[in-house]
Design an enzyme around this catalytic site. Structure first.
Site, PDB file in Angstrom:
ATOM      1  N   SER A 218       0.827  -1.195   0.000  1.00 49.83           N
ATOM      2  CA  SER A 218       0.000   0.000   0.000  1.00 49.83           C
ATOM      3  C   SER A 218       0.874   1.263   0.000  1.00 49.83           C
ATOM      4  O   SER A 218       1.708   1.434  -0.886  1.00 49.83           O
ATOM      5  CB  SER A 218      -0.959  -0.039   1.195  1.00 49.83           C
ATOM      6  OG  SER A 218      -1.974   0.926   1.065  1.00 49.83           O
ATOM      7  N   GLU A 334      -8.971  -5.142  -4.692  1.00 54.57           N
ATOM      8  CA  GLU A 334      -8.308  -4.265  -3.726  1.00 54.57           C
ATOM      9  C   GLU A 334      -9.298  -3.449  -2.892  1.00 54.57           C
ATOM     10  O   GLU A 334      -9.262  -3.463  -1.666  1.00 54.57           O
ATOM     11  CB  GLU A 334      -7.361  -3.305  -4.455  1.00 54.57           C
ATOM     12  CG  GLU A 334      -6.117  -3.949  -5.014  1.00 54.57           C
ATOM     13  CD  GLU A 334      -5.049  -4.181  -3.957  1.00 54.57           C
ATOM     14  OE1 GLU A 334      -5.234  -3.752  -2.802  1.00 54.57           O
ATOM     15  OE2 GLU A 334      -4.028  -4.802  -4.293  1.00 54.57           O
ATOM     16  N   HIS A 407      -7.487  -5.672  -0.643  1.00 54.42           N
ATOM     17  CA  HIS A 407      -6.318  -5.016  -0.071  1.00 54.42           C
ATOM     18  C   HIS A 407      -5.996  -5.678   1.269  1.00 54.42           C
ATOM     19  O   HIS A 407      -6.895  -5.967   2.053  1.00 54.42           O
ATOM     20  CB  HIS A 407      -6.694  -3.545   0.152  1.00 54.42           C
ATOM     21  CG  HIS A 407      -5.556  -2.597   0.257  1.00 54.42           C
ATOM     22  ND1 HIS A 407      -4.664  -2.386  -0.766  1.00 54.42           N
ATOM     23  CD2 HIS A 407      -5.174  -1.761   1.266  1.00 54.42           C
ATOM     24  CE1 HIS A 407      -3.786  -1.462  -0.402  1.00 54.42           C
ATOM     25  NE2 HIS A 407      -4.068  -1.081   0.829  1.00 54.42           N
TER      26      HIS A 407
END
Length: 471
Positions: A218, A334, A407
Site C-alpha cells: 500500500s 483491492e 487489499h
C-alpha cells in the site's frame, strides 16, 4: 559480521577484573561502527529492535544519528530490546475493523525514526545473507514497522534472510509541508536515511549490503516506488517488491496539497500531540473533494526533496530501470476492503438482487483506476527502459471473509503469526494451517526474487491457484 556471544561471567579467584561485562544468555551482541548493539535471542531468530537511524525536531529534516550515550558522553552497549515506537497517529478504522488487535502493546513517539532487524539465530560470522527491508503501509497516516501482524519470523527462518522493518514519520508530521512554511516529504527523507544506515551497518548482522530488496504494501509500496527516484538512494538497494501500490493516485496532487496546507494554517512546533492529531483530521477533510486522491490525502510530493518535479518523474524511473529489478502487483479486489467501512457503499451493496453486481462494478472500477492500470504502465515503462519487471495478481479470497481478495489479504501470507492474525476478520474461517501452507510458497517467491531476481518454478507452482504472473 562480528558477534559477541553471551557467556556467564565469573567471580572465581583469578578472574580478570578488567574483563568486559558479558550479556545475559538470551542476548547477543553485535559490533558495529556505531558501537555494540545488544539483541535478543528469540527461539530460531535474533531480534535487534528499535535501533535509531535518524533524529529530527518536529517538522524538521532528519539527520543521521549515532547510538545513545551516557550523560558524560561515554558509550555503552545499546540494548536493542524494545520495539520501535509508532509515529503518533489517530485510530484507524481499518486497523480496528479488519486487523483487530494489530496495534496492541504499541507506544507512539515523535522520535520514531528507528528500525528493527530480525536474523536467523544460527547466522555465522562472515555470512552475507539477502536483506529484505519492510516498509509498512497505512495510507501514510497509520501503522508501524513492528506491529505484530508484520512479524517476519517465518520469512526469516524458512528463507534464511535478514529482514529489517522500518518505522518513519506519518501524517501531518511526515507528509504535510509545502517546502516553504514546512518542509515536504519528511517521512520519505526518514526512509532515505534508514536505507543509508542499512547499507553502512547491516553487514554486522549477517546481511549483504549489496543484496538489498525493499518490499512494502500500500503506502509502503508507494514510498518504495518513489525511493527508486529519490536523491541519495542510488546503490542502496537492488530490487523492489511493490504490493498494492496506489500509483493511480500518486500524481496530480499539487492542488490537493495546497488545500491541505491552507487547512493546516501554520502548525505550531510546540502544539500538544493530541491537538496536532485533531488538526490532521481537519486537514484530511479538506482533501475529500479531490476524489480518489483524497482517500490517501497525505503522501509524497514532487518537486520537493528528495523527489524530482512531476514532469521529470517518468524520466527518473526510466533512468533507474536498468539498476533495479521490480516485482509489482495487486489483489483482484483491492478496494473491496473499504466497501463495508463506507456507509453509502455498504447500503448499496447490501441491497437484494442488485447489491452484488453493484459491488463488483464499484470494486472493479476503483481497483483498476487506483492499482491495476498504473502497475501495468509501470512495468511496461520499466521493461522498455531495459529493466527486469514482473507483475502478479493475487486472487486468494479467504473463505468466510467479508472482504474477498481485497487489499491486505497478501499480508497474512507473508508476515505475522497465527497469534497475530487469528483475531482478525480478514482471514475469515480459514484454518491457520491453510494460510501458512499458501504463505510458505509466497514467502519463497518473495525471497527467491530477493536473492537473484527470479521466481522459482516450485514456488510459483504452489500458488498457481491464487497468483497470476505476467513475466
Amino acid at each position: 559480521m562480528t558477534e559477541l556471544h553471551a557467556s556467564p561471567t565469573s567471580d572465581a579467584p583469578g578472574a580478570e577484573a578488567s574483563a568486559p561485562p558479558m550479556s545475559p544468555p538470551d542476548e547477543r551482541g553485535f559490533e558495529t561502527a556505531l558501537g555494540t548493539i545488544l539483541a535478543k535471542v528469540d527461539g530460531p531468530v535474533v531480534r535487534a529492535l528499535g535501533i535509531p537511524y535518524a533524529r529530527a525536531g518536529r517538522f524538521e529534516v532528519p539527520v543521521p544519528t549515532g547510538l545513545p550515550t551516557e550523560a558524560d558522553g561515554t558509550a555503552t552497549p545499546y540494548r536493542a530490546l524494545r520495539r520501535a515506537p509508532a509515529s503518533p497517529q489517530r485510530p484507524s478504522r481499518v486497523l480496528e475493523a479488519v486487523l483487530e488487535g494489530a496495534g496492541e502493546g504499541m507506544v507512539d513517539s515523535e522520535d520514531c525514526q528507528a528500525l528493527s532487524i530480525t536474523m536467523p539465530a544460527d547466522v555465522q560470522p562472515g555470512e552475507a545473507l539477502p536483506v529484505m527491508v519492510w516498509i509498512h503501509g497505512g495510507a501514510y497516516v497509520t501503522g508501524a514497522g513492528d506491529l505484530d501482524v508484520y512479524d517476519p519470523i517465518n520469512l526469516v527462518v524458512e528463507q534464511r534472510v535478514v529482514v529489517v522493518s522500518v518505522t518513519y514519520r506519518l501524517g501531518i508530521l511526515g507528509f504535510l509541508g509545502d517546502g516553504e512554511a514546512l518542509p515536504a516529504n519528511l517521512g520519505l527523507l526518514d526512509l532515505v536515511l534508514a536505507l543509508r544506515w542499512i547499507h553502512e551497518h547491516i553487514a554486522a548482522f549477517g546481511g549483504d549490503p549489496g543484496l538489498v530488496t525493499l518490499f512494502g504494501q500500500s503506502a509502503g509500496a508507494d514510498a518504495i516506488a518513489h525511493l527508486m527516484i529519490s536523491d541519495g538512494t542510488a546503490g542502496l538497494f537492488r530490487r523492489v517488491i511493490l504490493q498494492s501500490a496506489p500509483l493511480g493516485i500518486s500524481s496530480g496532487r499539487a492542488k490537493m496539497a495546497s488545500a491541505m496546507m491552507r487547512a493546516a494554517g501554520a502548525p505550531d512546533r510546540d502544539t500538544p500531540v493530541g491537538e496536532l492529531m485533531a488538526l490532521e483530521e481537519r486537514v484530511e477533510r479538506a482533501a475529500r473533494r479531490f476524489g480518489l486522491r483524497g482517500g490517501m490525502a497525505f503522501g509524497t510530493q514532487y518537486g520537493h526533496a528528495p523527489l524530482p518535479a512531476e514532469g521529470d518523474r517518468d524520466a527518473a524511473w526510466r533512468e533507474a530501470a536498468s539498476h533495479i529489478d521490480v516485482l509489482i502487483g495487486s489483489t483482484t479486489e483491492e478496494t473491496r476492503l473499504y466497501v463495508p467501512l463506507i456507509p453509502v457503499f455498504a447500503r448499496l451493496t447490501a441491497m437484494p438482487l442488485v447489491g452484488v453486481p453493484i459491488r463488483r462494478a464499484l470494486v472493479g472500477a476503483t481497483t483498476h483506476l487506483t492499482y491495476t492500470r498504473d502497475a501495468k504502465a509501470f512495468i511496461e515503462r520499466h521493461r522498455a527502459s531495459g529493466g527486469r519487471a514482473t507483475r502478479y495478481e493475487l486472487s486468494w479470497a479467504p473463505p468466510g471473509s467479508p472482504y474477498g481478495a481485497s487489499h491486505v489479504t497478501d499480508l497474512p501470507l507473508l508476515l505475522g503469526t497465527e497469534r497475530a492474525w487469528s483475531r482478525t476478520a480478514l482471514i475469515g474461517t480459514s484454518s491457520w494451517s491453510e494460510v501458512d501452507r499458501r504463505g510458505r510458497f509466497l514467502r519463497q517467491m518473495w525471497a527467491d526474487f530477493a536473492r537473484d531476481g527470479s521466481l522459482a518454478a516450485d514456488a510459483t507452482a504452489g500458488v498457481s491457484d491464487m497468483v497470476t504472473l505476467d513475466r
